[in-house]
Design an enzyme around this catalytic site. Structure first.
Site, short mmCIF file in Angstrom:
data_model
loop_
_atom_site.label_atom_id
_atom_site.label_comp_id
_atom_site.label_asym_id
_atom_site.label_seq_id
_atom_site.Cartn_x
_atom_site.Cartn_y
_atom_site.Cartn_z
N ASN A 139 69.56 2.25 27.28
CA ASN A 139 68.87 1.52 28.35
C ASN A 139 67.59 2.24 28.72
O ASN A 139 67.42 3.43 28.44
CB ASN A 139 69.78 1.35 29.58
CG ASN A 139 70.81 2.45 29.71
OD1 ASN A 139 70.49 3.55 30.14
ND2 ASN A 139 72.04 2.18 29.28
N GLY A 163 74.03 -5.79 28.53
CA GLY A 163 74.61 -6.58 27.46
C GLY A 163 73.71 -7.57 26.75
O GLY A 163 74.19 -8.37 25.94
N SER A 214 71.69 -2.73 33.67
CA SER A 214 72.49 -1.91 32.76
C SER A 214 73.63 -1.22 33.50
O SER A 214 73.48 -0.81 34.65
CB SER A 214 71.59 -0.84 32.11
OG SER A 214 72.37 0.15 31.49
N SER A 215 74.76 -1.09 32.82
CA SER A 215 75.91 -0.42 33.43
C SER A 215 75.61 1.04 33.74
O SER A 215 76.33 1.67 34.52
CB SER A 215 77.12 -0.52 32.51
OG SER A 215 76.85 0.10 31.26
N GLU A 216 74.55 1.60 33.15
CA GLU A 216 74.19 3.00 33.38
C GLU A 216 73.10 3.14 34.44
O GLU A 216 72.45 4.19 34.51
CB GLU A 216 73.70 3.63 32.07
CG GLU A 216 74.71 3.59 30.94
CD GLU A 216 75.85 4.57 31.09
OE1 GLU A 216 76.07 5.07 32.22
OE2 GLU A 216 76.53 4.85 30.09
N HIS A 239 67.67 6.31 27.91
CA HIS A 239 69.01 6.76 27.54
C HIS A 239 69.38 6.09 26.23
O HIS A 239 69.18 4.88 26.06
CB HIS A 239 70.03 6.38 28.62
CG HIS A 239 71.46 6.45 28.16
ND1 HIS A 239 71.99 7.57 27.56
CD2 HIS A 239 72.46 5.54 28.19
CE1 HIS A 239 73.26 7.35 27.27
NE2 HIS A 239 73.57 6.12 27.62
N HIS A 249 72.02 6.42 22.34
CA HIS A 249 73.13 7.01 21.62
C HIS A 249 72.66 7.43 20.23
O HIS A 249 73.25 7.05 19.21
CB HIS A 249 74.28 6.01 21.52
CG HIS A 249 74.80 5.53 22.82
ND1 HIS A 249 75.70 4.48 22.95
CD2 HIS A 249 74.54 5.94 24.10
CE1 HIS A 249 75.97 4.26 24.22
NE2 HIS A 249 75.27 5.14 24.94
N TYR A 306 62.00 27.25 18.89
CA TYR A 306 61.23 27.31 20.13
C TYR A 306 60.98 25.93 20.74
O TYR A 306 60.74 25.80 21.95
CB TYR A 306 59.90 28.04 19.92
CG TYR A 306 58.84 27.27 19.18
CD1 TYR A 306 57.98 26.42 19.86
CD2 TYR A 306 58.67 27.42 17.80
CE1 TYR A 306 57.00 25.70 19.18
CE2 TYR A 306 57.69 26.72 17.13
CZ TYR A 306 56.86 25.86 17.82
OH TYR A 306 55.90 25.16 17.15
N HIS A 343 78.96 10.86 24.21
CA HIS A 343 78.21 9.71 24.71
C HIS A 343 76.84 9.58 24.05
O HIS A 343 76.57 8.63 23.34
CB HIS A 343 78.08 9.84 26.23
CG HIS A 343 77.56 8.63 26.91
ND1 HIS A 343 77.87 8.32 28.22
CD2 HIS A 343 76.71 7.66 26.51
CE1 HIS A 343 77.27 7.20 28.58
NE2 HIS A 343 76.54 6.78 27.54
N TYR A 391 50.36 23.45 26.73
CA TYR A 391 50.33 22.88 25.38
C TYR A 391 49.75 21.47 25.41
O TYR A 391 50.14 20.63 26.23
CB TYR A 391 51.74 22.84 24.81
CG TYR A 391 51.81 22.27 23.41
CD1 TYR A 391 51.38 23.00 22.32
CD2 TYR A 391 52.30 20.98 23.21
CE1 TYR A 391 51.45 22.48 21.04
CE2 TYR A 391 52.37 20.45 21.92
CZ TYR A 391 51.94 21.20 20.85
OH TYR A 391 52.00 20.68 19.59
#
Length: 232
Positions: free
Chosen positions: A31, A46, A73-75, A94, A96, A115, A157, A210
């Site tokens: 998500n 979904g 989203s469920s998250e 997020h 997977h 590094y 997860h 950087y």
């Protein structure tokens, strides 16, 4: 919807689809969200990424309330808690991704074997303790693992990353996956020797400057690198 909101909704859709095109996720997993108007715009629950439309991106406030006809989203809680705890967080990704998820199934983060782990702001990328997806417990475990970092793994997860823009958050998720891939490869020969804390402290100092150009460097930043000589 305002022009600015429409643009952000389009960027959320573009970023979500990039998760699939870059191989960082499959199906409807993962998500994406962006901070907006004292809340956030987040992908719905979904709905396949190819079927996303601007009207299906859900606006939520930072108290857990949502607006419109589509469920978030469920998250959503992980996204909300990042925005509530990190004022510089403007976007969250997020996913997977395969290698990061593989490591997470061993409750294992990414140590200072290279590094570049400093890209997430610390001397390692931690793995949050396991908790059921979509729960307060998972969100709390994530915040504990993040500490002052911008990415972590989530046990059994996947991974989560945030940044100052959707582009940066997606890029960081890609960096985490690449590091997980390299670390898994190194483990074939045994646990690699980590860089020492003093070296990682120096790396983190250098990472602050950087990618900056001369007009954005202050004296301390410029001293972090051996600067090339400009030829006129």
């Amino acid at each position: 919807m305002t022009t600015a909101e429409n643009q952000l909704r389009r960027e959320v859709i573009r970023t979500a689809r990039a998760l699939q095109s870059t191989g960082l996720t499959h199906g409807t997993s993962g998500n994406v969200s962006v901070r907006y108007n004292n809340g956030m715009l987040i992908t719905p629950s979904g709905i396949p990424y190819e079927d996303l439309e601007m009207k299906k991106i859900v606006f939520m406030d930072l108290e857990g309330g949502y607006f419109g006809d589509f469920l978030p989203s469920s998250e959503w809680r992980m996204h909300m808690d990042i925005y509530r705890n990190y004022k510089d967080a403007e976007a969250v990704v997020h996913c997977h991704s395969a290698r990061a998820t593989a490591l997470s199934t061993h409750n294992k983060g990414i140590p200072a074997f290279h590094y570049m782990v400093a890209v997430a702001g610390g001397d390692q990328i931690k793995c949050a303790d396991y908790a059921t997806f979509g729960t307060k417990a998972l969100s709390k475990a994530m915040i504990d693992a993040l500490e002052d970092r911008t990415a972590c793994l989530l046990a059994h997860h996947g991974q989560i990353a945030f940044g100052p823009s959707l582009h940066k958050a997606l890029g960081l998720a890609g960096e985490v996956e690449a590091l997980a891939d390299q670390y898994l490869s190194a483990l074939v020969l045994g646990e690699p020797a980590p860089l020492c804390p003093a070296e990682m402290k120096e790396i983190l100092r250098k990472f602050k400057s950087y990618g900056k150009q001369l007009d954005t460097l202050d004296g301390d930043d410029a001293g972090a690198f051996e600067m090339p000589q400009r030829r006129d």
